[in-house]
Design an enzyme around this catalytic site. Structure first.
Site, PDB file in Angstrom:
ATOM      1  N   ASP A 282       0.855  -1.184  -0.116  1.00  0.00           N
ATOM      2  CA  ASP A 282       0.097  -0.076  -0.103  1.00  0.00           C
ATOM      3  C   ASP A 282       1.023   1.278  -0.101  1.00  0.00           C
ATOM      4  OD1 ASP A 282      -2.036   1.642   0.073  1.00  0.00           O
ATOM      5  OD2 ASP A 282      -3.270   0.784   1.704  1.00  0.00           O
TER       6      ASP A 282
HETATM    7  C1  BGC Z   1      -5.016   3.246   0.305  1.00  0.00           C
HETATM    8  C2  BGC Z   1      -5.263   2.250  -0.865  1.00  0.00           C
HETATM    9  C3  BGC Z   1      -4.989   3.198  -1.975  1.00  0.00           C
HETATM   10  C4  BGC Z   1      -3.765   3.691  -2.359  1.00  0.00           C
HETATM   11  C5  BGC Z   1      -3.444   4.452  -3.455  1.00  0.00           C
HETATM   12  C6  BGC Z   1      -3.824   4.146   0.323  1.00  0.00           C
HETATM   13  O1  BGC Z   1      -3.660   5.067   1.228  1.00  0.00           O
HETATM   14  O2  BGC Z   1      -5.084   2.440   1.504  1.00  0.00           O
HETATM   15  O3  BGC Z   1      -6.436   1.736  -1.032  1.00  0.00           O
HETATM   16  O4  BGC Z   1      -5.141   2.180  -3.467  1.00  0.00           O
HETATM   17  O5  BGC Z   1      -3.733   4.759  -1.191  1.00  0.00           O
HETATM   18  O6  BGC Z   1      -4.107   5.708  -3.681  1.00  0.00           O
END
Ligand code: BGC
Length: 752
Positions: A282
């Protein structure tokens, strides 16, 4: 339109070595390899700056330099084909290895056309609907230049304080599995290489929804049984449906952050499940191993994440920074680096990017495919099929089209809170407000008076007086209240999951007018409804419904659509009951309604039950269930038992009912939940019509994760229901016979 990939087919298709990819790997430098394992925010195209914290940002020209140098393999959350073509030209024509970029993005519930939040759509209890909206989402997102969706979010959420409840399918693993698989199929379409197909990324692996206290990013301390029984199955279902990437979650699990969790990312994911895709971290979750207190510095964080099984690093830049040196020093084996690069390149190839780097980067498609009327029609259909009717005293709904209406509340004419969280690519101005939808449905639009009454979280000067006056002049009050879009989604956990106080005050004042009140609840989670909101004459849960909000609400209000959705999350009586979920354990002192209350598993203030339970929802029709029938009283070890009931539409209106079979294992070597959903069927019944609904029960339906972490079934007595909700119905019992039970043998031979 619906295509079903057989289980595991996509996973095994990636098994063999590909000469083109092996040739590339042979020629790539360590830095180019680490580059393929690096995904960065797309600063070349317009980026929504409010999605993520500021980390490792670059200017567009700097980023293009990195692309040219082969130091980045994928970009995310950029918008528009034009900029993407520039970046792609740089990668596929100007970089040494000419490996195309892959463009990712968070397209959680629609790209330009916005569908209901995933939680709302799960309320439809129609996975096929989710497959259709996911398909359209992929058509639009690929028209906008994306290949790789950071969706579906398949985290099970049993605590409504957690803001990301909105993004998933709710509290139940069975429902979650079906929606996870459906969305993956929808994003993928017929073939991954098609220009309108997207790589799906079930996220966040894993147990992100189990954060303590529902607080975002918090610690997860969980039994291995609950992890495997509740939180992992939707992921497994998504992979079986063909998902070829997954995202490691922010949280730790029992002391080990998911992003450095070998047990999870390698032993379970690859060893047990045979996953052949790639794992992306993530957003900076590899770097966050330092804050967790699990890695001493960035180099160590990169090493721990990589060796645990994270193939690609999102946004931190740690892999490009440290992997080459980690390989040189021998701390990371070259073969491991090559394996991760191979995984990523194979998927780029499967997406068709090696054949055509400009796939899904077609300006003509971008112009044509983003605003198709059939997409809006589907948005309206999905929205009205996601609305849950919780209450309808004296059939106040549906309304006649000549009703004098006072539409009151901060969401009445609002445009900013129609889409809900995670709609980075949509345009608020294109959504239909509640007021516009209702006005369009009325015989005479002047029958509608609209008053704001209150702001979202603060009172409005004179607001209540104006609202009360409008209410007094109307036949019915429609109260558009609830949560703003930024009360749910990432980093939006709440302690007090109620309608904000200013809006509650408005509701109380309107209740005092004595006019019938219909609540149009806007919400990204289950809320504890209180006072005049709870006691309203009718309550419609309208979530965040997206582009067609107003039209869909009007369809239901005036009876053009008959509500058929059911709650995918339990609405508690009080916020303090969280975490609350229907499939809880019994405890040694269960609270049983109607029996003595003292010394029982309950709170002082409220009984241990939901105000509106999982699976509940009304219709304008009424249905009756006949007592259930079982085809026998015993289930042989390898046999089948059929449970059935007859459902009758006892009203004069055609409608749909969701029949839900539940089971309960009375005695087991590990205690079992009071009920577990094992299927469901949505049936449409004409007035007076009856239908027989039956479900097969096999041993597999009775399995749970035993002490040795294997799925097992144990002979013994089970309760079974077919009911309209997780607390309704009357159970029958049957016995699962042991493998060599004599009765089992006779049943198998038909002698029983
Ligand atoms: C979130 C993800 C997301 C990623 C990219 C993160 O903060 O937890 O779900 O895909 O950001 O935007």
């Amino acid at each position: 339109m619906l295509v079903h990939v057989s289980l595991g087919q996509a996973q095994t298709a990636l098994d063999s070595r590909d000469p083109q990819i092996e040739g590339l790997i042979e020629r790539m430098t360590l830095e180019e390899k680490a580059g393929q394992l690096t995904v960065l925010a797309d600063e070349i195209r317009l980026l929504n700056p409010n999605t993520n914290p500021d980390a490792n940002r670059r200017r567009a020209d700097e980023l293009l330099k990195e692309v040219r140098a082969g130091r980045v393999g994928a970009l995310f959350n950029g918008r528009g084909v034009e900029g993407a073509r520039v970046a792609q030209r740089t990668a596929s024509e100007e970089s040494r290895m000419k490996i195309p970029l892959m463009f990712g993005g968070d397209v959680i519930h629609g790209y330009r056309t916005v569908f209901p939040i995933p939680l709302g759509e799960a309320a439809s209890f129609e996975p096929v609907l989710a497959e259709r909206t996911a398909r359209v989402t992929a058509i639009e997102a690929t028209a906008g230049g994306l290949h790789w969706n950071f969706a579906p979010m398949v985290d099970i959420a049993r605590d409504q304080r957690w803001g990301r409840v909105a993004e998933g399918a709710g509290e139940d693993a069975y429902l979650g599995k079906l929606f996870a698989a459906a969305r993956v199929r929808g994003y993928r379409g017929e073939h991954l290489a098609n220009a309108d197909s997207m790589l799906a990324t079930p996220k966040h692996f894993a147990a992100y929804g189990a954060v303590a206290g529902g607080m975002e990013y918090n610690t997860v301390d969980i039994s291995p049984q609950t992890l495997r029984e509740v939180h992992l199955p939707p992921f497994k279902a998504a992979f079986d449906a063909g998902a070829l990437s997954t995202m490691s979650s922010f949280n730790e699990i029992n002391g080990v952050p998911a992003t450095a969790n070998y047990e999870l990312l390698t032993k379970i994911l690859r060893g047990e499940w045979g996953f052949k895709g790639f794992v992306v971290s993530d957003y900076t979750s590899d770097m966050e191993l330092i804050a967790h207190g699990y890695a001493a510095n960035e180099r160590e964080a990169a090493k721990l994440a990589f060796l645990a099984g994270v193939d690609m690093s999102m946004q931190s830049g740690l892999y490009i920074e440290h992997l080459p040196d980690l390989v040189k020093s021998g701390e990371v084996p070259l073969a491991a680096l090559d394996r991760s690069v191979r995984r990523v390149l194979r998927i780029k190839k499967a997406l068709g990017l090696f054949d055509d780097p400009y796939r899904s980067l077609d300006p003509a498609r971008e112009a044509a495919d983003l605003k198709r009327p059939e997409h809006r029609a589907l948005a309206r259909e999905a929205a009205r099929r996601s609305i849950v009717l919780l209450k309808n005293r004296q059939n106040v709904l549906p309304l006649a089209r000549d009703t004098k209406i006072a539409l009151i509340g901060p969401f009445a004419e609002d445009r900013l809170h129609l889409h809900g969280p995670w709609t980075l690519f949509a345009n608020d101005q294109e959504a239909v407000t509640v007021a516009d939808g209702i006005a369009a449905a009325l015989e005479d639009p002047t029958l509608l008076q609209v008053v704001q009454g209150s702001s979202f979280e603060t009172p409005l000067r004179g607001g209540i007086d104006a609202a009360v006056q409008a209410a007094n002049e109307a036949d019915v009050v429609l109260l558009a209240i609830g949560e703003t879009h930024d009360m749910s989604g990432e980093a939006q956990s709440r302690t007090d999951i109620v309608v904000p106080a200013a809006q509650q005050m408005l509701a109380e004042a309107l209740a005092a007018t004595g006019k019938p009140i219909v609540v149009l609840l806007r919400n990204g989670r289950a809320l504890a409804l209180q006072g005049a909101v709870r006691d309203a004459d009718a309550i419609l849960v309208t979530w965040f419904l997206g582009s067609e909000t107003g039209n869909a609400i009007a369809d239901v209000l005036f009876g053009a659509a008959n509500p058929s959705a059911r709650l995918p999350v339990s609405f508690p009586i009080e916020p303090g009951q969280q975490p609350f979920y229907y499939n809880h354990k019994r405890t040694g002192r269960p609270f049983i309604k109607g029996e003595a209350r003292e010394f029982k598993a309950r709170y002082r203030e409220v009984p241990n039950e939901a105000l509106y339970p999982f699976g509940f929802g009304l219709s304008y029709s009424t249905f009756e269930y006949a007592p259930i029938n079982l085809s026998g009283t015993t289930l042989p070890w390898d046999g089948k038992l059929t449970v059935s009931t007859r459902i009758t539409n006892t009203s004069d209106r055609a409608g749909e009912e969701v029949a839900q079979p539940y089971i309960h294992d009375r005695v087991a070597s590990l205690t079992r939940p009071v009920r577990e959903l094992k299927g469901f069927r949505k049936v449409k019944l004409e007035p007076g019509e009856s239908i027989e609904v039956s479900f097969a029960i096999r041993r597999a339906d009775l399995e749970f994760v035993g002490r040795d972490l294997k799925w097992i079934a144990e002979p013994g007595v089970f309760d079974v229901w077919i009911a309209p909700s997780s607390v309704a119905g009357t159970a029958k019992t049957f016995r699962l016979l042991a493998e060599h039970d004599a009765a089992a043998t006779s049943a198998r031979t038909g002698a029983d």
